[in-house]
Design an enzyme around this catalytic site. Structure first.
Site, PDB file in Angstrom:
ATOM      1  N   HIS A 169       0.813  -1.229   0.000  1.00  0.00           N
ATOM      2  CA  HIS A 169       0.000   0.000   0.000  1.00  0.00           C
ATOM      3  C   HIS A 169       0.843   1.274   0.000  1.00  0.00           C
ATOM      4  CE1 HIS A 169      -3.738  -2.172   0.413  1.00  0.00           C
ATOM      5  NE2 HIS A 169      -3.400  -2.706   1.559  1.00  0.00           N
ATOM      6  N   ASP A 205      -2.704 -10.292  -2.634  1.00  0.00           N
ATOM      7  CA  ASP A 205      -3.302  -9.866  -1.359  1.00  0.00           C
ATOM      8  C   ASP A 205      -4.779  -9.512  -1.565  1.00  0.00           C
ATOM      9  OD1 ASP A 205      -2.201  -8.489   1.495  1.00  0.00           O
ATOM     10  OD2 ASP A 205      -3.978  -7.497   0.669  1.00  0.00           O
ATOM     11  N   HIS A 207      -6.334  -6.988  -0.589  1.00  0.00           N
ATOM     12  CA  HIS A 207      -6.517  -5.551  -0.814  1.00  0.00           C
ATOM     13  C   HIS A 207      -5.738  -5.096  -2.049  1.00  0.00           C
ATOM     14  CE1 HIS A 207      -6.969  -6.314   3.576  1.00  0.00           C
ATOM     15  NE2 HIS A 207      -8.055  -5.582   3.402  1.00  0.00           N
ATOM     16  N   ASP A 294      -4.420 -12.864   3.277  1.00  0.00           N
ATOM     17  CA  ASP A 294      -5.737 -12.448   3.774  1.00  0.00           C
ATOM     18  C   ASP A 294      -6.854 -12.828   2.800  1.00  0.00           C
ATOM     19  OD1 ASP A 294      -4.713 -10.529   2.036  1.00  0.00           O
ATOM     20  OD2 ASP A 294      -4.852  -8.865   3.460  1.00  0.00           O
TER      21      ASP A 294
HETATM   22  N1  Q9C Z   1      -9.968  -2.718  11.156  1.00  0.00           N
HETATM   23  C1  Q9C Z   1      -2.653  -5.199   4.087  1.00  0.00           C
HETATM   24  O1  Q9C Z   1      -3.264  -6.247   4.003  1.00  0.00           O
HETATM   25  N2  Q9C Z   1      -8.199  -1.489   7.191  1.00  0.00           N
HETATM   26  N3  Q9C Z   1      -3.225  -4.076   4.535  1.00  0.00           N
HETATM   27  C2  Q9C Z   1      -8.842  -2.628   7.744  1.00  0.00           C
HETATM   28  C3  Q9C Z   1      -9.903  -3.312   9.861  1.00  0.00           C
HETATM   29  C4  Q9C Z   1      -6.894  -1.591   6.639  1.00  0.00           C
HETATM   30  C5  Q9C Z   1      -4.628  -4.063   4.910  1.00  0.00           C
HETATM   31  C6  Q9C Z   1      -9.850  -2.278   8.770  1.00  0.00           C
HETATM   32  C7  Q9C Z   1      -6.529  -2.825   5.883  1.00  0.00           C
HETATM   33  C8  Q9C Z   1      -5.104  -2.770   5.404  1.00  0.00           C
HETATM   34  C9  Q9C Z   1      -1.196  -5.151   3.778  1.00  0.00           C
HETATM   35 ZN    ZN Z   2      -4.331  -7.113   2.540  1.00  0.00          ZN
END
Ligand code: Q9C
Ligand code: ZN
Length: 353
Positions: A169, A205, A207, A294
């Site tokens: 990110h 990933d 995201h 994830d």
């Molecule tokens: N409380 C990566 O997987 N927001 N980043 C999630 C949950 C952020 C993920 C909200 C997710 C970032 C590297």
């Molecule tokens: Zn992620």
């Protein structure tokens, strides 16, 4: 497959992240890496090394991926945060105010001298705690990615940069999504400079790899591909649509496969097959895989339905490209299955390679 592990990853240990109006315990915790290491010790895939932390070439590589001003900010951010108020030493640094993108609403060319406000200049969310050890952990992680890519350019079939905080990110001049330095982008850059004319980055990933996409958006020499939760409903929300195809000289060198929450292996694998074809059509000579696990059904902050036994198949499909490959550890947040998912994929790759 060699593994390059970040010996300083635990220096970055965020306590709390902002999520929908409340501070919640961090998901991106040191134990994530511990789980992967434990599983790698149970099912070894090859030598586990540490990177050379005083590599004189690291800074030049970092500057090919990130802006100097951003790196300077990151390096000093914790010190500046504490200088603002000594009591801040007990608190993670999180931004709470941002310059607006709307016309005439904010100046983007002036940087505030207030260290708390300055976080809003570089962070795109309030869910990414910056701590006393963040810079050292992230910098050592960068060294892992560079070392993994060097090993692969020197003839290793594959290497795994086992590091956190994650990286995909992080953009040229921004952080967020638990990421500060883009390890996958560094690996791609090192492969390019080692003589690979065309490098592909295939981000699995959950995201969207917004940082990596932004870094290479106008470059024709690095193909960026990402399969992820549809940004209409999923983080990081503001990038990752199918019509983002690259720009300028990089036109056609970015592809996205946004998929709905609830996507299972069959649909996800279909997207992967299209991405694999894109890598082959690009005639990439090396591959970087930002490896976020994830996508596992049990993940607490994501929405795909891959089962643990599906990961080996994903690894073997990636191996089918028969390219020198660098994996960087990205997301994956279960308290018990992060290591199993990651090693299942890597073992599937190894078996098929
Ligand atoms: N409380 C990566 O997987 N927001 N980043 C999630 C949950 C952020 C993920 C909200 C997710 C970032 C590297
Ligand atoms: Zn992620």
């Amino acid at each position: 497959m060699i593994t390059v592990i970040n010996p300083h990853h635990a220096l970055h240990a965020g306590r709390r992240e902002m999520f929908r109006g409340r501070l919640v315990d961090s998901y991106e915790v040191p134990d994530r890496l511990g789980q992967v290491l434990d599983e790698l010790q149970r099912r070894p895939l090859g030598a586990v090394r540490e990177p050379d932390l005083d590599d004189p070439a690291l800074e030049a590589t970092l500057l090919r991926v990130h802006e100097a001003r951003y790196l300077k900010f990151l390096q000093n951010a914790w010190h500046d945060w504490v200088a603002l108020d000594p009591a801040n030493a007990e608190l993670d640094a999180l931004p709470s105010v941002w310059p607006l993108a709307q016309r005439h609403a904010s100046r983007h060319d002036r940087e505030t001298t207030n260290a708390a406000a300055r976080l809003g200049h570089y962070a795109f969310d309030s869910g990414t705690p910056l701590t006393a050890g963040t810079w050292r952990a992230a910098l050592s992680g960068a060294a892992c990615a560079v070392a993994a890519a060097r090993a692969v350019s020197a003839g290793e079939r594959s290497a795994f940069a086992l590091t956190r905080p994650p990286g995909h990110h992080a953009g040229p001049n921004f952080y967020g999504g638990y990421c500060f330095i883009n390890n996958a982008a560094l690996a791609a850059q090192v492969l390019r400079e080692a003589g690979h004319a065309r490098v592909a980055v295939l981000d699995v990933d959950y995201h969207h790899g917004n940082g990596t996409q932004t870094i290479f958006y106008e470059r024709p020499d690095v193909l960026t591909l990402s399969i992820h939760g549809d940004p209409r409903t999923e983080y990081p929300f503001f990038l990752g649509h199918a019509d983002e195809r690259g720009a300028g000289a990089g036109e056609g060198c970015n592809r996205n496969w946004p998929l709905p929450r609830g996507t299972d292996l069959a649909t996800w694998r279909n997207a992967l097959d299209q991405a694999l074809r894109a890598v082959a059509d690009f005639r990439a000579t090396a591959l970087v895989v930002p490896l976020g696990v994830d996508i596992y059904a049990g993940d607490p902050i994501a929405g795909f339905q891959l089962r643990l036994e599906d990961f080996a198949d994903v690894g073997s499909a990636l191996a089918g490209l028969q390219l020198p490959t660098v994996f960087t550890f990205e997301g994956g947040y279960t308290k018990t299955h992060t290591g199993v998912a990651a090693v299942n994929l890597l073992e599937g790759f190894e078996r098929a390679a």
